[in-house]
Design a protein around this motif. Structure first.
Motif, PDB file in Angstrom:
ATOM      1  N   THR A 104      -9.856  31.490  45.660  1.00 18.34           N
ATOM      2  CA  THR A 104     -11.450  31.583  45.543  1.00 18.34           C
ATOM      3  C   THR A 104     -12.219  30.231  45.120  1.00 18.34           C
ATOM      4  N   VAL A 162     -23.260  37.643  50.059  1.00 18.49           N
ATOM      5  CA  VAL A 162     -22.638  36.762  48.849  1.00 18.49           C
ATOM      6  C   VAL A 162     -21.414  36.015  48.873  1.00 18.49           C
ATOM      7  N   LYS A 163     -20.639  36.467  50.209  1.00 18.61           N
ATOM      8  CA  LYS A 163     -19.442  35.389  50.276  1.00 18.61           C
ATOM      9  C   LYS A 163     -19.663  34.409  50.859  1.00 18.61           C
ATOM     10  N   GLU A 212     -25.345  36.232  43.135  1.00 20.55           N
ATOM     11  CA  GLU A 212     -24.340  35.727  43.350  1.00 20.55           C
ATOM     12  C   GLU A 212     -22.979  36.571  43.422  1.00 20.55           C
ATOM     13  N   ASP A 213     -22.072  36.136  43.819  1.00 19.07           N
ATOM     14  CA  ASP A 213     -20.696  36.918  43.980  1.00 19.07           C
ATOM     15  C   ASP A 213     -20.136  37.247  42.897  1.00 19.07           C
ATOM     16  N   ARG A 222     -16.162  42.273  43.964  1.00 18.93           N
ATOM     17  CA  ARG A 222     -16.312  43.004  45.193  1.00 18.93           C
ATOM     18  C   ARG A 222     -15.348  42.685  46.273  1.00 18.93           C
TER      19      ARG A 222
END
Length: 496
Positions: free
Chosen positions: A162, A455-456, A491-492, A496
Motif C-alpha cells: 500500500t 478514498v482508495k 483520506e484512506d 477499511r
C-alpha cells in the motif's frame, strides 16, 4: 416438468478461433440447426468465403462482434498504449504505474532521431526525469510511512504494498510518454479491424508499426503456451483472424481529417488570438460543466477544440458569433475526404446532456481515459498548460527538486520541439496537464463521480470526480444530490 422446460438448454462453448466462432454463431442465426450441429458444419468448411461475402462485400458488421481475441502488446510506449486503447468498445489492462517500478522499463526512441545529436538531447531529457524518479522514491516512501503507520490489523506485506503504491502515485508524475509499457486486450474482431485501420492511418511511425505488427499477428497462429502447459495438442492451430488481416489497411479519411479541419480553422484561431495561451489566461478551470447549446454550435466547437488547446467555453462563445456559413465550412472540412464506407469521426457523437471540459495531469487522465460509456475528445499533449505539483512533495521536503526538474524539462522540450516535434511529444512527463472533453448521460456522471472519488483512488482524479458532483449541484441541484461522492479531503485510514 413441461415440454418447454425439458427441451431448454444453456450451452457454454469452448474457445475457438475468432473467425470460426463468429462464423458458427452467424450460421446459427441463419439456419434451423442446433449450435453443436452448426459447429460441426463450420469445422468442415472454410470460413474465408463466408467472411469475404457477408462481412467485406455485404457489410454485415455485427458478425465480427461474435468473435473475440486476446492480444497483448509488449514494449510499446505509454503514448502508443493511450492511442491503442482509444476504442469505445475495448476491454483491457495496461502495466500499472501504481504497482510497478518503471525506472528499469526503458524508453521509446523515434527512429527519425536515432544516432543523431537530437537523440542525445532527447535521452538527456528522459535521463533527468528518471534520475529524479529514483531520487524522490525513498524520501517520499519514508514520509508516507511516518504519516500512515501500519494498523495492527494489517499484514506487513499488505502495508508495504500500500505504501509502495502511494509512493509510485507521486513519482509517476515524472514518467514520460516515452516510458515503455505492456497492454493486454480482449476485443471483438470488429473492434480489432477498426483498431488496425486506425493505427495504420496514424501519423506517428510507432503507431503505424504497431498496426503492421498487429495485422501480421492476426494472420499467424496464436501463442500455444497455455495449451503446452496443459499438454494439449498444439499442431495445426488456425491463425487468429486471417481474412481480417488480409483486408485491413490504412484509411485515407482517418489519416487526413484532422489536418483538414486544422487547415480550415488555423487562420481564424490565429486571427482571434486563440493560438496563444495568454488569450484564455484566467479562464482555465479544472472542471467546467457547459450549459446546453445548439447542436451545430456543439459540433463545430468540438471540432475546433480537437485541433486547438483552448478551453471549450472560450471556443464556444467565439463560435456562437460565427455565421451559419462559417460554421458549415468547418463541418464540410471534416467531411471532405469521407468515403462511402467511412464512419463519422467521434467528434460527431454529439447531443449528450452533460458536457464536461476537464484539465488535469496526464497520469490522472490516463485513468479517466478508461471510461468507455462516454465520449472523450482529447486535445494533443503539450506543455503549455503547465504541470501539477502533488502536495505530498512539500510535506516530504522534496518539492523544490521536483519543480526544478519539471521546469528544466519543460524548457528542454520546447527547444527540442523546434528540431523534432515527435521527440518532444514523447518526452512530455505525466505531470503536465492535458485538456479533454467528456460528454455523457446522467448515469455515467453518477458512476464516474462515485467511483473515482473513492478514498482508495488517486487524488488527481478524486478531485476531478468531486468537482463534477459540485458542478452538477450548481447547475442541476436535485440531480447533484443523487450523486454519492467522497470529498478528496477524506483520506484512506488503511483500515477499511
Amino acid at each position: 416438468m413441461s415440454d418447454e422446460q425439458r427441451n431448454r438448454k444453456v450451452i457454454a462453448l469452448a474457445p475457438m478461433p475468432p473467425e470460426k466462432s463468429a462464423y458458427a454463431l452467424a450460421r446459427y442465426s441463419r439456419s434451423p440447426d442446433s449450435i453443436e450441429e452448426s459447429l460441426r458444419w463450420v469445422h468442415s468448411h472454410s470460413s474465408e468465403k463466408f467472411w469475404e461475402q457477408f462481412y467485406f462485400a455485404y457489410g454485415h458488421g455485427s458478425i465480427a462482434d461474435l468473435g473475440h481475441a486476446t492480444v497483448c502488446f509488449e514494449q510499446i510506449s505509454e503514448l502508443a498504449a493511450i492511442r491503442l486503447e482509444d476504442e469505445p468498445l475495448w476491454d483491457g489492462q495496461a502495466k500499472s504505474s501504481r504497482y510497478q517500478n518503471f525506472a528499469a522499463a526503458g524508453c521509446y526512441v523515434p527512429n527519425e532521431i536515432a544516432n543523431s545529436e537530437i537523440e542525445g538531447e532527447y535521452r538527456g531529457i528522459l535521463g533527468s526525469l528518471y534520475n529524479i524518479y529514483r531520487l524522490l522514491k525513498d524520501p517520499i516512501q519514508t514520509h508516507l510511512g511516518k504519516r500512515y503507520p501500519r494498523p495492527e490489523t494489517m499484514k506487513p506485506a499488505d502495508y508495504a504494498r500500500t505504501i509502495g503504491a502511494r509512493t509510485y502515485d507521486v513519482i509517476r508524475y515524472l514518467l514520460p510518454l516515452a516510458a515503455m509499457t505492456n497492454v493486454g486486450q480482449v476485443v471483438s474482431i470488429r473492434t480489432l479491424e477498426k483498431q488496425i485501420t486506425r493505427l495504420l492511418s496514424a501519423q506517428l511511425p510507432e503507431l503505424k508499426g504497431i498496426g503492421e505488427d498487429l495485422k501480421e499477428a492476426c494472420a499467424k497462429s496464436p501463442s500455444t503456451v497455455w495449451a503446452e502447459l496443459h499438454q494439449e495438442e498444439t499442431k495445426g492451430l488456425e491463425p487468429l483472424a486471417p481474412t481480417l488481416a488480409r483486408y485491413a489497411e490504412a484509411n485515407e479519411y482517418q489519416g487526413s481529417v484532422y489536418r483538414d479541419v486544422f487547415r480550415q480553422v488555423k487562420g481564424r484561431l490565429k486571427a482571434a488570438g486563440y493560438d496563444d495561451p495568454k488569450s484564455w489566461k484566467g479562464k482555465d478551470q479544472p472542471v467546467d460543466l457547459l450549459e446546453p447549446h445548439a447542436p451545430l454550435d456543439e459540433l463545430v466547437t468540438t471540432l475546433v477544440y480537437r485541433v486547438s488547446h483552448a478551453p471549450y467555453r472560450v471556443l464556444l462563445e467565439w463560435v456562437q458569433q460565427w455565421s451559419e456559413k462559417e460554421k458549415q465550412e468547418v463541418v464540410d472540412a471534416a467531411l471532405r475526404g469521407r468515403g462511402p464506407h467511412d464512419d463519422l469521426i467521434k467528434e460527431f457523437r454529439s447531443g449528450y446532456a452533460f458536457v464536461f471540459d476537464v484539465l488535469m495531469d496526464i497520469g490522472g487522465w490516463r485513468d479517466m481515459h478508461r471510461h468507455r460509456r462516454c465520449q472523450q475528445i482529447q486535445q494533443n499533449f503539450t506543455t503549455i498548460h503547465g504541470y501539477e505539483v502533488p502536495s505530498v512533495l512539500a510535506e516530504a521536503g522534496v518539492e523544490r527538486e521536483y519543480r526544478q526538474a519539471m521546469d528544466a524539462v519543460q524548457s528542454d522540450i520546447e527547444q527540442l520541439r523546434v528540431s523534432n516535434q515527435e521527440a518532444a511529444l514523447y518526452a512530455i512527463p505525466f505531470g503536465f496537464r492535458v485538456r479533454c472533453l467528456f460528454k455523457m448521460d446522467f448515469a455515467e456522471v453518477e458512476y464516474i463521480a462515485k467511483l473515482r472519488s473513492g478514498v482508495k483512488g488517486h487524488w488527481s482524479y478524486r478531485t476531478v470526480a468531486w468537482l463534477m458532483k459540485q458542478k452538477m449541484l450548481e447547475r442541476h441541484p436535485y440531480l447533484g444530490t443523487l450523486i454519492e461522492a467522497t470529498s478528496p479531503d477524506i483520506e484512506d485510514s488503511l483500515t477499511r
